[in-house]
Design a protein around this motif. Structure first.
Motif, short mmCIF file in Angstrom:
data_model
loop_
_atom_site.label_atom_id
_atom_site.label_comp_id
_atom_site.label_asym_id
_atom_site.label_seq_id
_atom_site.Cartn_x
_atom_site.Cartn_y
_atom_site.Cartn_z
N ILE A 212 7.71 -19.02 -0.46
CA ILE A 212 8.44 -18.72 0.77
C ILE A 212 9.00 -20.01 1.38
CG2 ILE A 212 8.21 -17.90 3.15
CD1 ILE A 212 6.10 -15.91 2.10
N SER A 213 8.21 -21.07 1.36
CA SER A 213 8.63 -22.32 1.97
C SER A 213 9.86 -22.90 1.30
CB SER A 213 7.48 -23.33 1.94
OG SER A 213 7.83 -24.51 2.63
N VAL A 214 9.88 -22.94 -0.04
CA VAL A 214 11.02 -23.56 -0.72
C VAL A 214 12.23 -22.64 -0.71
CG1 VAL A 214 9.56 -25.06 -2.13
CG2 VAL A 214 10.23 -22.81 -3.03
N MET A 215 12.01 -21.32 -0.62
CA MET A 215 13.15 -20.42 -0.46
C MET A 215 13.80 -20.65 0.90
SD MET A 215 11.63 -16.84 -2.03
CE MET A 215 13.13 -15.88 -1.80
N GLU A 216 13.00 -20.77 1.94
CA GLU A 216 13.53 -20.94 3.29
C GLU A 216 14.17 -22.30 3.49
OE1 GLU A 216 10.26 -20.16 5.91
OE2 GLU A 216 10.64 -17.99 5.95
N ASN A 217 13.51 -23.36 2.99
CA ASN A 217 13.94 -24.71 3.32
C ASN A 217 14.96 -25.30 2.37
OD1 ASN A 217 12.22 -24.92 5.61
ND2 ASN A 217 10.48 -25.38 4.28
N PHE A 218 14.99 -24.82 1.11
CA PHE A 218 15.89 -25.44 0.13
C PHE A 218 16.74 -24.42 -0.62
CE2 PHE A 218 12.49 -28.43 0.90
CZ PHE A 218 13.22 -29.58 1.19
N GLY A 219 16.73 -23.19 -0.18
CA GLY A 219 17.60 -22.19 -0.79
C GLY A 219 17.26 -21.87 -2.23
N VAL A 220 15.98 -21.98 -2.61
CA VAL A 220 15.58 -21.60 -3.96
C VAL A 220 15.91 -20.12 -4.16
CG1 VAL A 220 13.58 -21.19 -5.45
CG2 VAL A 220 13.82 -23.36 -4.23
N THR A 221 16.61 -19.82 -5.23
CA THR A 221 17.07 -18.46 -5.46
C THR A 221 16.36 -17.78 -6.63
OG1 THR A 221 18.92 -19.38 -6.71
CG2 THR A 221 19.34 -18.76 -4.42
N TYR A 222 16.08 -18.52 -7.69
CA TYR A 222 15.40 -17.94 -8.86
C TYR A 222 13.90 -18.08 -8.67
CZ TYR A 222 19.70 -17.30 -11.54
OH TYR A 222 20.92 -16.86 -11.98
N VAL A 223 13.21 -16.94 -8.65
CA VAL A 223 11.77 -16.93 -8.37
C VAL A 223 11.06 -16.16 -9.46
CG1 VAL A 223 9.97 -16.29 -6.72
CG2 VAL A 223 12.21 -17.03 -5.89
N ASP A 224 10.09 -16.81 -10.10
CA ASP A 224 9.28 -16.16 -11.14
C ASP A 224 8.09 -15.45 -10.51
OD1 ASP A 224 10.97 -17.41 -12.89
OD2 ASP A 224 9.45 -18.66 -13.84
N ALA A 225 7.71 -14.32 -11.10
CA ALA A 225 6.51 -13.61 -10.67
C ALA A 225 6.11 -12.66 -11.78
CB ALA A 225 6.77 -12.83 -9.38
#
Length: 310
Positions: A212-225
């Protein structure tokens, strides 16, 4: 709040669960899983390694090799699925790239370090020319200092090829949000035009917070799960929790109930098992130890247990 409209979820259940956990996925389960992920709106399904991972493992299974017949069987059952594979440059050839592209692999992830950048960039450029999304995966990201990470990024930038996505993988499950933000600050500064991706492990319970932090702060778009977090050790970011969170904050592209149902089916599969090395995995994350250093974590655990029971 992250820009959910730009989020691209990469499901790694089959890749990490089959390879890392030696889960014996049958083709019926694999194809059914892919259909469920498609129906839930998941963007990409990474179905395995091509020709193995960094080190040779006996009895690796179909998801650890992902040969042509395996991809063809999936494609025949799921013709419209956005499939991905992960590779190490020393394991594959140019012909592998052509074979994967011909069989409709959409996302190709290259694991890389400073020693493999040249060969990785060559193969990635070929993959991109054949229409695949070309990504680089910087593994064991917690082991990099700011200077060593910057040096690696300089090496990447010095090549003619530009990767579509730069991934950071918390392979050791050691990151906190503060540390993850420093890492992505360095990556974003070095490659401002690249899309960013994150592969989180949950050894110290920070996979969701870090993501959540890197999505919010740096616009990370590709997320593995992965479903139930299946993966190395304690495992990855849980796909069912990620989708529930995205839905809670306003995302409507993903169906959390279908994902939860898929997790339920996996948990109730006859061959599913919970990780038995929970304590060792926490110790590994706490001490920033990789999977090949598990003996050190085990020794720490044995010493602590003997002292506690003395």
């Amino acid at each position: 709040m992250p820009d959910i409209s730009r989020t691209r979820i990469v499901d790694v259940t089959l890749r990490d669960g089959g390879y890392r956990n030696n889960f014996n996925f049958g083709m019926t389960y694999i194809c059914n899983h892919i259909r469920l992920m498609q129906g839930a709106g998941v963007d990409f399904i990474e179905v395995g390694y091509r020709n193995g991972s960094a080190v040779k493992i006996d009895k690796i299974g179909r998801t650890g090799l992902s040969d042509n017949a395996y991809i063809e069987a999936i494609r025949a059952a799921c013709p419209d699925a956005n499939l991905g594979l992960i590779v190490h440059a020393h394991n594959i050839t140019e012909q592998d790239i052509y074979d994967m592209a011909e069989r409709g692999i959409k996302l190709l992830r290259f694991c890389a370090n400073a020693k493999s950048i040249d060969r990785t960039a060559e193969l990635a450029a070929l993959a991109k020319s054949l229409g695949m999304i070309s990504t680089i995966n910087i593994v064991r990201i917690s082991s990099y200092t700011t200077d060593t990470l910057q040096a690696l990024l300089d090496q990447i930038n010095a090549r003619d090829h530009r990767f579509d996505v730069i991934y950071a993988a918390d392979s050791n499950g050691n990151l906190t949000p503060e540390h993850a933000n420093r890492i992505f600050g360095t990556i974003k500064g070095a490659a401002p035009q690249a899309e960013l991706g994150f592969h989180a492990h949950d050894n110290i319970g920070q996979a969701m917070s870090n993501t959540i932090s890197v999505m919010e702060n740096f616009g990370v778009t590709y997320v593995d799960a992965s479903l139930l977090g299946m993966g190395k050790g304690i495992g990855n970011l849980r796909l069912e929790q990620l989708v529930a969170y995205l839905n809670r904050v306003g995302g409507t592209r993903y169906d959390p109930l279908q994902i939860i149902c898929a997790a339920h089916l996996l948990r109730n599969d006859a061959e599913y098992f919970e990780n038995e090395d929970y304590s060792i995995d926490i110790i590994s994350g706490l001490n920033d130890l990789s999977v090949v250093e598990r003996d050190r974590a085990f020794n720490i655990w044995q010493t602590a247990r003997q002292q506690a029971l003395a």
